[in-house]
Design an enzyme around this catalytic site. Structure first.
Site, mmCIF file in Angstrom:
data_model
loop_
_atom_site.group_PDB
_atom_site.id
_atom_site.type_symbol
_atom_site.label_atom_id
_atom_site.label_comp_id
_atom_site.label_asym_id
_atom_site.label_seq_id
_atom_site.Cartn_x
_atom_site.Cartn_y
_atom_site.Cartn_z
ATOM 1 C CG HIS A 174 -0.767 4.299 -0.975
ATOM 2 N ND1 HIS A 174 -0.370 5.591 -1.142
ATOM 3 C CD2 HIS A 174 -1.822 4.167 -0.327
ATOM 4 C CE1 HIS A 174 -1.249 6.321 -0.187
ATOM 5 N NE2 HIS A 174 -2.045 5.110 0.314
ATOM 6 C CD GLU A 177 2.040 5.096 -3.865
ATOM 7 O OE1 GLU A 177 2.546 5.085 -2.861
ATOM 8 O OE2 GLU A 177 0.820 5.750 -4.027
ATOM 9 N NE ARG A 230 -5.232 5.396 -1.870
ATOM 10 C CZ ARG A 230 -4.263 6.538 -1.971
ATOM 11 N NH1 ARG A 230 -3.216 6.588 -2.643
ATOM 12 N NH2 ARG A 230 -4.452 7.429 -0.957
ATOM 13 C CG HIS A 301 3.421 7.616 -0.525
ATOM 14 N ND1 HIS A 301 2.243 7.031 -0.420
ATOM 15 C CD2 HIS A 301 4.032 7.790 0.719
ATOM 16 C CE1 HIS A 301 1.933 6.830 0.971
ATOM 17 N NE2 HIS A 301 3.008 7.246 1.646
ATOM 18 C CD GLU A 377 3.321 11.252 -3.044
ATOM 19 O OE1 GLU A 377 3.351 10.181 -3.940
ATOM 20 O OE2 GLU A 377 2.387 11.315 -2.354
#
Ligand code: 0X9
Ligand code: ZN
Ligand code: ZN
Length: 422
Positions: A174, A177, A230, A301, A377
């Site tokens: 992404h 990020e 993204r 992520h 994440e």
């Protein structure tokens, strides 16, 4: 002297042109919206769907983060009030965060890769070249293929000896990020230079396959044009919208259970078919070619501080769910012992977030039989979201290393580092 001035003037003009075409987020706000059930979560997600005025930053159980165009502020306030959903401002001006992120260039410049700022792709590539040149005995180049716009997708393998179990890291799929590639590059450097006994064991007793920036086109676009980008950058036939969500494009239960969108204007558009994005195809082909050598697959992520196990496309737990949770707990516990006290939550994607099908870690788990497979994440939980201040890069990298040390130790203890190849 005169020519120097000319160069400077030219540079100023070029910079003006570059900044002129940059998407701005003046007075865009991010709201934390509390939801009571999946239905309410869906209402907010649907607001963002295909819209230029709303952009989903995070959607999870009980809490959705939504970026809003200032012109739609009143609308959102009325909308959430009518459904009785409490609303808090998380970010009051997105552009201020972006500006702060870009001015804090700290002491080092592009040639001195120091993790005190976020670097453009060219600097990351130079970093990789330098590492390869400096450690030719233990590093080698990984070729993931070519992006839609024709960029090389690069990775690095670190291997100190024969017969190691392998750990694969996919990062920055992404575009926005950025903390993911900052962490991946730091990790490469740390594995090669640390003198800590535990890190040395981590580095030398495992083969590391690290791809710091998978979505190279999107990453460049997020640096040069739109910080909040993204997706990939491949145009979609019959649509004005560009790109697919590369993390919905893997060939594993692709587009099932509403875990991805068929609308090219959505942030979770799954692509025209599985592996339609060459970046995803390239990564999948490479992993497939070495899958016997991989024991652990990690997808980096941001944000939310979650360790996500399979699956994203169903709430049914995978067969070794207990082990997956035990290994995730080890990571989370270890990170919590550091002075930063960063807290990571763990569970399946479908439980903690939403249905997400065609994601990398599900593909690695189900289609490549890599039994330990996670989406991690990173920081934070919403104060800055994707625009994590550069000052947090190094502390966050420390978090990650502590987590990985514990994760790998637990994996070993539970028997997941047995060799699958001879
Ligand atoms: O939605 C995603 O792709 C990931 N979250 S993010 O905010 N970084 O976009 C989560 C992916 C979870 N993995 C699986 N679905 N298995
Ligand atoms: Zn299926
Ligand atoms: Zn992501």
């Amino acid at each position: 002297m005169k020519s120097q001035l000319l160069v400077l003037a030219l540079l100023a003009i070029l910079m003006a042109i570059a900044s002129a075409k940059k998407v701005r987020y003046d007075n865009y706000k991010v709201f934390k919206i509390r939801t009571q059930n999946l239905e309410q979560q869906k209402w907010i997600e649907n607001l963002a769907s295909g819209s230029k005025n709303f952009n989903l930053w995070h959607s999870g159980k009980g809490e959705v983060h939504l970026m809003v165009n200032p012109q739609k502020l009143i609308f959102l306030q009325n909308y959430t009030r009518s459904f009785n959903m409490p609303l808090d401002v998380m970010v009051s001006n997105v552009q201020s965060l972006i500006d702060a992120e870009q001015t804090s260039k700290a002491a080092d410049d592009l040639n001195d890769f120091g993790w005190t700022r976020y670097y453009p792709l060219s600097a990351i590539e130079t970093f990789l070249d330098d590492i390869l040149a400096k450690y030719p005995e233990v590093t080698s180049h990984i070729d993931i293929g070519t992006s839609f716009e024709g960029r090389k997708i690069r990775g690095i393998k670190i291997s100190y000896k024969e017969g190691n179990p392998g750990i694969f890291i996919e990062s920055n799929i992404h575009a926005r990020e950025w903390i993911t590639s900052a962490t991946a590059t730091w990790l490469i450097n740390e594995l090669l230079t640390s003198e800590d006994a535990n890190v040395r064991k981590l580095a030398e007793n495992h083969d590391w396959y690290i791809v710091p920036v998978l979505n190279v086109d999107g990453f460049v676009y997020s640096h040069e044009t739109d910080r909040m980008w993204r997706k990939t950058r491949q145009p979609v036939e019959g649509s004005n919208c560009i790109g697919a969500d590369a993390n919905r494009n893997y060939n594993s239960h692709w587009l099932e259970s509403g875990g991805a969108s068929t609308n090219p204007c959505d942030e979770t558009y799954g692509g025209a078919q599985p592996f339609s994005e060459s970046e995803v195809k390239g990564l999948a082909d490479y992993v497939t070619s070495i899958k016997e050598r991989i024991n652990i697959f990690l997808a980096f992520h941001s944000y939310s501080q979650f360790l996500l196990t399979p699956y994203g496309w169903t709430k049914d737990p995978p067969t070794n769910f207990e082990d997956l949770m035990a290994v995730a707990k080890a990571y989370s516990d270890a990170v919590l012992t550091l002075p930063y006290k960063t807290s990571y939550t763990y569970g399946t994607t479908a439980d903690l977030l939403y249905f997400a099908s065609g994601a990398a870690n599900d593909w690695a788990y189900s289609e490549q039989d890599i039994q330990l497979s996670y989406t991690i994440e990173f920081r934070d939980t919403g104060r800055y979201g994707f625009i994590l201040p550069p000052i947090q890069i190094l502390p966050h990298c420390e978090d990650t290393l502590a987590g990985l040390l514990a994760l790998v130790e637990k994996a070993d203890e539970l028997g997941y580092l047995q060799l699958k190849y001879t």
